[in-house]
Write an enzyme that holds these catalytic residues in place. Structure first.
Site, PDB file in Angstrom:
ATOM      1  NE  ARG A  18      -4.296  -1.458   0.317  1.00 60.86           N
ATOM      2  CZ  ARG A  18      -4.473  -2.506  -0.486  1.00 60.86           C
ATOM      3  NH1 ARG A  18      -3.561  -2.800  -1.392  1.00 60.86           N
ATOM      4  NH2 ARG A  18      -5.564  -3.242  -0.403  1.00 60.86           N
ATOM      5  CD  GLU A  52      -3.201   3.451  -5.028  1.00 56.36           C
ATOM      6  OE1 GLU A  52      -4.224   2.787  -5.242  1.00 56.36           O
ATOM      7  OE2 GLU A  52      -2.152   2.953  -4.608  1.00 56.36           O
ATOM      8  CG  HIS A 109      -3.671  -0.467  -6.658  1.00 54.72           C
ATOM      9  ND1 HIS A 109      -3.958   0.138  -5.459  1.00 54.72           N
ATOM     10  CD2 HIS A 109      -3.658  -1.795  -6.379  1.00 54.72           C
ATOM     11  CE1 HIS A 109      -4.111  -0.761  -4.506  1.00 54.72           C
ATOM     12  NE2 HIS A 109      -3.932  -1.950  -5.051  1.00 54.72           N
TER      13      HIS A 109
HETATM   14  P1  NAP Z   1      -0.499 -11.706   4.508  1.00 54.69           P
HETATM   15  O1  NAP Z   1      -0.460 -13.118   4.054  1.00 54.69           O
HETATM   16  O2  NAP Z   1      -1.293 -11.372   5.724  1.00 54.69           O
HETATM   17  O3  NAP Z   1       1.025 -11.229   4.699  1.00 54.69           O
HETATM   18  C1  NAP Z   1       1.378 -10.059   5.348  1.00 54.69           C
HETATM   19  C2  NAP Z   1       2.802 -10.148   5.864  1.00 54.69           C
HETATM   20  O4  NAP Z   1       3.134  -8.924   6.507  1.00 54.69           O
HETATM   21  C3  NAP Z   1       3.028 -11.249   6.888  1.00 54.69           C
HETATM   22  O5  NAP Z   1       4.276 -11.835   6.701  1.00 54.69           O
HETATM   23  C4  NAP Z   1       2.962 -10.498   8.208  1.00 54.69           C
HETATM   24  O6  NAP Z   1       3.692 -11.115   9.250  1.00 54.69           O
HETATM   25  C5  NAP Z   1       3.627  -9.219   7.821  1.00 54.69           C
HETATM   26  N1  NAP Z   1       3.382  -8.067   8.710  1.00 54.69           N
HETATM   27  C6  NAP Z   1       4.292  -7.108   9.003  1.00 54.69           C
HETATM   28  N2  NAP Z   1       3.814  -6.164   9.779  1.00 54.69           N
HETATM   29  C7  NAP Z   1       2.557  -6.497  10.012  1.00 54.69           C
HETATM   30  C8  NAP Z   1       1.538  -5.868  10.760  1.00 54.69           C
HETATM   31  N3  NAP Z   1       1.745  -4.731  11.422  1.00 54.69           N
HETATM   32  N4  NAP Z   1       0.315  -6.466  10.785  1.00 54.69           N
HETATM   33  C9  NAP Z   1       0.114  -7.630  10.132  1.00 54.69           C
HETATM   34  N5  NAP Z   1       1.077  -8.267   9.410  1.00 54.69           N
HETATM   35  C10 NAP Z   1       2.287  -7.691   9.343  1.00 54.69           C
HETATM   36  O7  NAP Z   1      -1.079 -10.761   3.378  1.00 54.69           O
HETATM   37  P2  NAP Z   1      -0.909 -10.909   1.783  1.00 54.69           P
HETATM   38  O8  NAP Z   1      -2.046 -11.662   1.217  1.00 54.69           O
HETATM   39  O9  NAP Z   1       0.477 -11.354   1.489  1.00 54.69           O
HETATM   40  O10 NAP Z   1      -1.122  -9.380   1.364  1.00 54.69           O
HETATM   41  C11 NAP Z   1      -0.241  -8.373   1.867  1.00 54.69           C
HETATM   42  C12 NAP Z   1      -0.743  -7.000   1.498  1.00 54.69           C
HETATM   43  O11 NAP Z   1      -0.516  -6.767   0.108  1.00 54.69           O
HETATM   44  C13 NAP Z   1      -2.248  -6.779   1.658  1.00 54.69           C
HETATM   45  O12 NAP Z   1      -2.587  -6.426   2.986  1.00 54.69           O
HETATM   46  C14 NAP Z   1      -2.547  -5.663   0.669  1.00 54.69           C
HETATM   47  O13 NAP Z   1      -2.521  -4.421   1.307  1.00 54.69           O
HETATM   48  C15 NAP Z   1      -1.412  -5.766  -0.325  1.00 54.69           C
HETATM   49  N6  NAP Z   1      -1.898  -6.149  -1.657  1.00 54.69           N
HETATM   50  C16 NAP Z   1      -1.676  -5.297  -2.715  1.00 54.69           C
HETATM   51  C17 NAP Z   1      -2.116  -5.656  -3.958  1.00 54.69           C
HETATM   52  C18 NAP Z   1      -1.875  -4.751  -5.141  1.00 54.69           C
HETATM   53  O14 NAP Z   1      -2.730  -4.665  -6.009  1.00 54.69           O
HETATM   54  N7  NAP Z   1      -0.722  -4.118  -5.244  1.00 54.69           N
HETATM   55  C19 NAP Z   1      -2.810  -6.856  -4.174  1.00 54.69           C
HETATM   56  C20 NAP Z   1      -3.021  -7.679  -3.080  1.00 54.69           C
HETATM   57  C21 NAP Z   1      -2.573  -7.319  -1.817  1.00 54.69           C
HETATM   58  P3  NAP Z   1       3.341 -12.617   9.755  1.00 54.69           P
HETATM   59  O15 NAP Z   1       3.860 -13.510   8.672  1.00 54.69           O
HETATM   60  O16 NAP Z   1       4.063 -12.740  11.017  1.00 54.69           O
HETATM   61  O17 NAP Z   1       1.850 -12.664   9.881  1.00 54.69           O
END
Ligand code: NAP
Length: 328
Positions: free
Chosen positions: A237, A266, A285
């Site tokens: 983000r 955005e 995005h």
């Molecule tokens: P996820 O599986 O929940 O992974 C998030 C990672 O961040 C985990 O490793 C988590 O640690 C870590 N983390 C670090 N600080 C954190 C905090 N303060 N709170 C919670 N977790 C924290 O999520 P994901 O599916 O990979 O998605 C990650 C993010 O990518 C989404 O939240 C979204 O904002 C973004 N995203 C962007 C796009 C785009 O279009 N560019 C598309 C999809 C998602 P742990 O492993 O210890 O839980």
């Protein structure tokens, strides 16, 4: 009597039909603002909400007294006041997993495009500037064998790291994530402190959710710690980064380049220098924006809201506590 749903994102005919078979649907495919009077009126009767990219505020929820569930067409839920929803026993559902690989593809394409200057050099040809063999001033930098620093190693982060380690022989560091022994064994990834990652990674890739703790996780101090040859990739983000500090780091050569899919504001304001900088690849995005994945995300949202409004547990639930409260 059918329950009522407000859908505020363009859906395919198939998804609209699925919803309409079971619910009365008020459809706002081109909603520009949550202040739209017709949207507000529909909200007043709604039991369910389906959509994405709209800031849901407590004030908006005050105008939705019958709301039982929200199905966001996204994995990130920083647009939603989760505690407030839970307090009101409103289920919040998202779409993890179905977009993981597609978003990782976007991340890796930014790694490749920035390192090999793909966009800059494609523009070079378009301008008719290719008059002789290119010189060292237009060389890129290798991706294979380099160090990939993952800030966040969840679903998407792991998928990016897998591409780097298994496809490109990269060494993977990670931080801001709990220990991941299985990924360490699979990818040879190593967990380290944030500062160590910043100081030693050739590519720093951000894949954390936006939370109070991750807001402006990257600022002037973090860019100063990075190598001058380092490339910064953000597929998480925009607000995880202090964009002014990033622009300064790119302008002064404190870091080499940036690949950005997300921005503090955005759509990106017209006066932003980022898309005009030669060492930046900026995308609108598009992390999950393929036909296949956007369809799968919408289907997940339809399934989530259908289950939730039938009193069944949705497939992907953000606020487990709201579910427990509704059961109790
Ligand atoms: P996820 O599986 O929940 O992974 C998030 C990672 O961040 C985990 O490793 C988590 O640690 C870590 N983390 C670090 N600080 C954190 C905090 N303060 N709170 C919670 N977790 C924290 O999520 P994901 O599916 O990979 O998605 C990650 C993010 O990518 C989404 O939240 C979204 O904002 C973004 N995203 C962007 C796009 C785009 O279009 N560019 C598309 C999809 C998602 P742990 O492993 O210890 O839980």
């Amino acid at each position: 009597m059918k329950k009522r749903i407000v859908a505020f994102r363009r859906l395919t005919d198939r998804h609209l039909e699925q919803l309409s078979e079971r619910f009365h649907v008020d459809y706002f495919p081109d909603l520009e603002s949550a202040d739209d009077p017709a949207f507000r009126e529909a909200l007043g009767e709604a039991h369910g909400l389906v959509g994405a990219s709209l800031g849901i505020t407590p004030e908006l929820l005050d105008g939705a007294p019958h709301l039982e569930a929200i199905a966001s067409i996204s994995v990130g839920y920083d647009n939603y006041p989760v505690d407030e929803l839970t307090r009101r026993d409103i289920l919040l559902c998202n779409t993890p997993d179905v977009l993981t690989e597609t978003t990782a593809d976007t991340g890796f394409s930014l790694i490749m495009a920035t390192a090999r200057r793909v966009v800059e050099l494609a523009d070079f040809i378009k301008r008719g500037d290719w008059q002789e063999s290119i010189g060292a001033s237009l060389y890129g930098t290798d991706v294979h064998g380099k160090t990939l620093g993952m800030v966040g190693l969840g679903r998407i982060g792991a998928a990016v790291a897998r591409r780097g380690a298994l496809g490109f022989g990269m060494n993977v560091l990670y931080t801001h994530a709990s220990p991941k022994p299985a990924l360490e064994a699979e990818l040879g990834a190593r967990r380290c402190e944030f500062d160590e990652l910043l100081e030693s990674a050739d590519f720093v890739c951000v894949s954390v959710p936006l939370t109070a703790e991750t807001t402006h996780l990257f600022g002037a101090e973090q860019f100063a710690r990075m190598r001058s040859s380092a490339i910064f990739i953000n597929i998480a983000r925009g607000k995880v980064v202090d964009e002014a500090a990033l622009i300064a780091a790119l302008e002064t050569g404190e870091i080499r380049a940036a690949g950005l899919d997300v921005f503090e504001r955005e759509p990106l304001p017209g006066d932003s220098p980022l898309p005009h900088m030669a060492n930046v690849v900026a995308l609108p995005h598009i992390g999950s924006a393929t036909h296949e994945t956007r369809t799968a995300m919408a289907q997940r949202a339809v399934d989530n809201i259908t289950l939730a409004l039938n009193g069944e547990r949705p497939i992907s639930l953000v606020n487990e506590a709201a579910w427990e409260r509704r059961q109790g």
